[in-house]
Write a protein that holds these residues in place. Structure first.
Motif, PDB file in Angstrom:
ATOM      1  N   SER A   1     -11.623  -2.513   5.873  1.00 58.04           N
ATOM      2  CA  SER A   1     -12.675  -3.318   5.215  1.00 58.04           C
ATOM      3  C   SER A   1     -12.056  -4.625   4.739  1.00 58.04           C
ATOM      4  CB  SER A   1     -13.223  -2.530   4.021  1.00 58.04           C
ATOM      5  OG  SER A   1     -12.203  -2.388   3.054  1.00 58.04           O
ATOM      6  N   ASP A   2     -12.900  -5.676   4.642  1.00 63.24           N
ATOM      7  CA  ASP A   2     -12.325  -7.009   4.412  1.00 63.24           C
ATOM      8  C   ASP A   2     -11.765  -7.153   2.991  1.00 63.24           C
ATOM      9  OD1 ASP A   2     -15.653  -8.509   4.007  1.00 63.24           O
ATOM     10  OD2 ASP A   2     -14.562  -6.961   2.889  1.00 63.24           O
ATOM     11  N   ASN A   3     -12.102  -6.207   2.057  1.00 63.57           N
ATOM     12  CA  ASN A   3     -11.574  -6.419   0.704  1.00 63.57           C
ATOM     13  C   ASN A   3     -10.300  -5.615   0.459  1.00 63.57           C
ATOM     14  OD1 ASN A   3     -12.515  -3.866   0.693  1.00 63.57           O
ATOM     15  ND2 ASN A   3     -13.574  -3.997  -1.295  1.00 63.57           N
ATOM     16  N   GLN A   4      -9.740  -5.017   1.528  1.00 59.40           N
ATOM     17  CA  GLN A   4      -8.517  -4.261   1.293  1.00 59.40           C
ATOM     18  C   GLN A   4      -7.351  -5.229   1.151  1.00 59.40           C
ATOM     19  OE1 GLN A   4      -8.060  -1.530   4.502  1.00 59.40           O
ATOM     20  NE2 GLN A   4      -9.121   0.125   3.462  1.00 59.40           N
ATOM     21  N   ASN A   5      -6.522  -4.997   0.146  1.00 55.89           N
ATOM     22  CA  ASN A   5      -5.323  -5.823   0.106  1.00 55.89           C
ATOM     23  C   ASN A   5      -4.106  -4.916   0.229  1.00 55.89           C
ATOM     24  OD1 ASN A   5      -5.273  -4.583  -2.345  1.00 55.89           O
ATOM     25  ND2 ASN A   5      -5.763  -6.437  -3.533  1.00 55.89           N
ATOM     26  N   THR A   6      -2.952  -5.518   0.228  1.00 51.50           N
ATOM     27  CA  THR A   6      -1.730  -4.743   0.459  1.00 51.50           C
ATOM     28  C   THR A   6      -1.155  -4.243  -0.868  1.00 51.50           C
ATOM     29  OG1 THR A   6      -0.272  -6.640   0.178  1.00 51.50           O
ATOM     30  CG2 THR A   6      -1.231  -6.294   2.401  1.00 51.50           C
ATOM     31  N   LEU A   7      -0.174  -3.353  -0.777  1.00 49.95           N
ATOM     32  CA  LEU A   7       0.520  -2.843  -1.971  1.00 49.95           C
ATOM     33  C   LEU A   7       1.116  -4.009  -2.752  1.00 49.95           C
ATOM     34  CD1 LEU A   7       1.834  -0.537  -3.690  1.00 49.95           C
ATOM     35  CD2 LEU A   7       3.699  -0.519  -2.009  1.00 49.95           C
ATOM     36  N   SER A   8       1.758  -4.916  -2.050  1.00 51.79           N
ATOM     37  CA  SER A   8       2.399  -6.053  -2.739  1.00 51.79           C
ATOM     38  C   SER A   8       1.361  -6.918  -3.441  1.00 51.79           C
ATOM     39  CB  SER A   8       3.177  -6.900  -1.722  1.00 51.79           C
ATOM     40  OG  SER A   8       4.158  -6.121  -1.085  1.00 51.79           O
ATOM     41  N   GLU A   9       0.222  -7.190  -2.744  1.00 49.77           N
ATOM     42  CA  GLU A   9      -0.819  -8.031  -3.343  1.00 49.77           C
ATOM     43  C   GLU A   9      -1.403  -7.354  -4.579  1.00 49.77           C
ATOM     44  OE1 GLU A   9      -2.376 -10.176   0.819  1.00 49.77           O
ATOM     45  OE2 GLU A   9      -3.239  -8.272   0.117  1.00 49.77           O
TER      46      GLU A   9
ATOM     47  N   ILE B   1       0.093   3.513 -12.929  1.00 50.56           N
ATOM     48  CA  ILE B   1       0.648   2.550 -13.867  1.00 50.56           C
ATOM     49  C   ILE B   1      -0.458   2.195 -14.860  1.00 50.56           C
ATOM     50  CG2 ILE B   1       1.855   0.329 -14.154  1.00 50.56           C
ATOM     51  CD1 ILE B   1       2.019   0.185 -11.065  1.00 50.56           C
ATOM     52  N   ASP B   2      -0.154   2.293 -16.161  1.00 52.35           N
ATOM     53  CA  ASP B   2      -1.080   1.721 -17.146  1.00 52.35           C
ATOM     54  C   ASP B   2      -2.516   2.226 -16.960  1.00 52.35           C
ATOM     55  OD1 ASP B   2      -1.734  -1.709 -18.308  1.00 52.35           O
ATOM     56  OD2 ASP B   2      -1.579   0.222 -19.342  1.00 52.35           O
ATOM     57  N   LYS B   3      -2.671   3.530 -16.843  1.00 49.71           N
ATOM     58  CA  LYS B   3      -3.966   4.213 -16.750  1.00 49.71           C
ATOM     59  C   LYS B   3      -4.738   3.849 -15.488  1.00 49.71           C
ATOM     60  CE  LYS B   3      -4.288   5.241 -21.590  1.00 49.71           C
ATOM     61  NZ  LYS B   3      -2.905   5.776 -21.448  1.00 49.71           N
ATOM     62  N   SER B   4      -4.000   3.504 -14.444  1.00 51.52           N
ATOM     63  CA  SER B   4      -4.627   3.135 -13.167  1.00 51.52           C
ATOM     64  C   SER B   4      -3.900   3.866 -12.038  1.00 51.52           C
ATOM     65  CB  SER B   4      -4.516   1.617 -12.969  1.00 51.52           C
ATOM     66  OG  SER B   4      -4.768   1.270 -11.638  1.00 51.52           O
ATOM     67  N   VAL B   5      -4.663   4.664 -11.254  1.00 52.78           N
ATOM     68  CA  VAL B   5      -4.071   5.414 -10.132  1.00 52.78           C
ATOM     69  C   VAL B   5      -4.660   4.855  -8.843  1.00 52.78           C
ATOM     70  CG1 VAL B   5      -3.750   7.699  -9.096  1.00 52.78           C
ATOM     71  CG2 VAL B   5      -3.817   7.459 -11.595  1.00 52.78           C
ATOM     72  N   GLN B   6      -3.781   4.398  -7.957  1.00 58.63           N
ATOM     73  CA  GLN B   6      -4.214   3.704  -6.744  1.00 58.63           C
ATOM     74  C   GLN B   6      -3.493   4.285  -5.525  1.00 58.63           C
ATOM     75  OE1 GLN B   6      -6.570   1.385  -7.149  1.00 58.63           O
ATOM     76  NE2 GLN B   6      -6.434   1.376  -9.379  1.00 58.63           N
ATOM     77  N   GLY B   7      -4.195   4.333  -4.383  1.00 54.48           N
ATOM     78  CA  GLY B   7      -3.612   4.882  -3.158  1.00 54.48           C
ATOM     79  C   GLY B   7      -3.520   3.835  -2.054  1.00 54.48           C
ATOM     80  N   PHE B   8      -2.414   3.888  -1.299  1.00 55.44           N
ATOM     81  CA  PHE B   8      -2.158   2.907  -0.244  1.00 55.44           C
ATOM     82  C   PHE B   8      -1.758   3.652   1.027  1.00 55.44           C
ATOM     83  CE2 PHE B   8      -2.198  -0.661  -3.172  1.00 55.44           C
ATOM     84  CZ  PHE B   8      -1.917  -0.047  -4.390  1.00 55.44           C
ATOM     85  N   THR B   9      -2.414   3.335   2.120  1.00 53.64           N
ATOM     86  CA  THR B   9      -2.134   4.012   3.388  1.00 53.64           C
ATOM     87  C   THR B   9      -1.302   3.107   4.292  1.00 53.64           C
ATOM     88  OG1 THR B   9      -4.246   5.211   3.259  1.00 53.64           O
ATOM     89  CG2 THR B   9      -3.178   5.111   5.423  1.00 53.64           C
TER      90      THR B   9
ATOM     91  N   HIS C   1      -4.405  -1.032   0.623  1.00 50.51           N
ATOM     92  CA  HIS C   1      -5.039  -0.426  -0.543  1.00 50.51           C
ATOM     93  C   HIS C   1      -6.314   0.294  -0.104  1.00 50.51           C
ATOM     94  CE1 HIS C   1      -6.292  -1.052  -5.040  1.00 50.51           C
ATOM     95  NE2 HIS C   1      -6.064   0.216  -4.740  1.00 50.51           N
ATOM     96  N   THR C   2      -6.218   1.600   0.102  1.00 54.97           N
ATOM     97  CA  THR C   2      -7.323   2.376   0.669  1.00 54.97           C
ATOM     98  C   THR C   2      -8.008   3.306  -0.339  1.00 54.97           C
ATOM     99  OG1 THR C   2      -5.615   3.952   1.332  1.00 54.97           O
ATOM    100  CG2 THR C   2      -6.406   2.394   3.029  1.00 54.97           C
TER     101      THR C   2
END
Ligand code: P6P
Length: 322
Positions: free
Chosen positions: A2-10, A172-180, A190-191
């Protein structure tokens, strides 16, 4: 994609840019991502690159060292050290802490299980890597005592599951994020945004083969779980945890009459995943106390581990202590 996915670094750049207290953390997590690409390549190639089987050595745990155990341990020690942001690394595969640097810039402590689920490596079943990250008190010495910090002082945790896809999860800081990991570009995308453990709980995960060794109250817990949920047990902590985090579920590796302290390690299995599950709205306990509140005494100490959906875990704790 999807066009709003960004990368782990971003994502890390944006999420941490206004948080000076996390200075250097982006570099540490990006280095874990880079090390993961190397380990992933070896995992996916397996027998083709002679990555399966044992080295012939045994580790501090008295366990036979798999080739991938050593490769992943060496890889992550190397990339973490090169950041010059990590002072000391504790690792399941290494008896003594690895001192990577003592300057003021070496401001993080990392404890890791570089390859979790070793018994599944040779049979192409999902495995993982687990990292707990603490901030070093800059004036303290850097030695084994530096590593013995309670889980409630972690500033971040990261795990990777090498499964049908390779997914890196950050807390990190009450935020859980997954990256494929995009295998065509070798970039983490960032999926899975803002992961929260679901309210519903369809699964329970435990080694039913240990049932007869359980304490009576713990047997009562398992009997109750059998009647309410479906059993899913991979035998790789990270794989079982990741499924339960995304779909709902509880994982139990309790103490029993043979091993009152259980099997899993506090510092680099229970603490990092306990941190992730709490930040996603879940709970992690020994059955008697919150995992993250345990004051560690030894680098490789074990702990009973019960984690997942808060409502179900609370009922489990009540049964275990009635
Ligand atoms: P058992 C893998 O060796 C591991 O450390 C965890 O990943 C997993 O949850 C557990 O051990 C499995 O232990 O006794 O069920 O084989």
């Amino acid at each position: 994609m999807s066009d709003n996915q960004n990368t782990l670094s971003e994502f890390l750049l944006a999420f941490l840019k206004d948080k000076p207290q996390y200075s250097g953390l982006k570099e540490v997590i990006i280095s874990i991502g880079e090390g993961t690409k190397n380990v992933n390549q070896q995992v996916q190639q397996g027998a083709i690159v002679d990555a399966l089987g044992t080295t012939g050595d045994t580790n501090i745990q008295g366990e036979i060292v798999q080739k991938l155990d050593k490769l992943s341990s060496d890889t992550f020690v190397n990339v973490l050290s090169k950041t010059e942001k990590v002072a000391v690394i504790g690792c399941e595969e290494i008896e003594r802490p690895v001192i990577a640097g003592t300057s003021e810039n070496h401001s993080y402590i990392v404890l890791m299980d570089p390859l979790d689920g070793s018994s599944n490596i040779d049979v192409a079943v999902s495995i993982g890597s687990i990292f707990g990250i603490w901030k070093r008190n800059s004036l303290e010495n850097v030695d084994e005592a530096t590593l013995l910090r309670p889980g409630n002082e972690q500033v971040a945790a990261v795990y990777i599951v090498y499964g049908s896809s390779t997914v890196l999860v950050t807390a990190i800081d009450k935020s859980v994020q997954g990256f494929t990991l995009d295998s065509t570009t070798n970039i983490f995308m960032h999926t899975h945004k803002d992961i929260v453990i679901p309210q519903e709980c369809p699964y329970y995960s435990t080694n039913e083969g240990n049932f007869e060794d359980l304490e009576p109250n713990t047997k009562e817990v398992v009997l109750s779980l059998r009647n309410s949920y479906s059993l899913r047990y991979v035998g790789s902590l990270v794989a079982d945890f990741h499924r339960n985090l995304l779909k709902g579920g509880v994982f139990l590796y309790p103490g029993d009459v043979k091993r009152p302290e259980g099997r899993l390690r506090l510092m680099y299995e229970a603490n990092p995943l306990g941190f992730v599950v709490e930040q996603a709205g879940g709970m992690a306990t020994t059955g008697k106390e919150r995992i993250l509140d345990i004051i560690p005494e030894q680098l490789h100490q074990r702990t009973p581990l019960i984690l997942g959906n808060t409502d179900v875990i609370k009922k489990i704790v009540a049964t275990m202590n009635n």
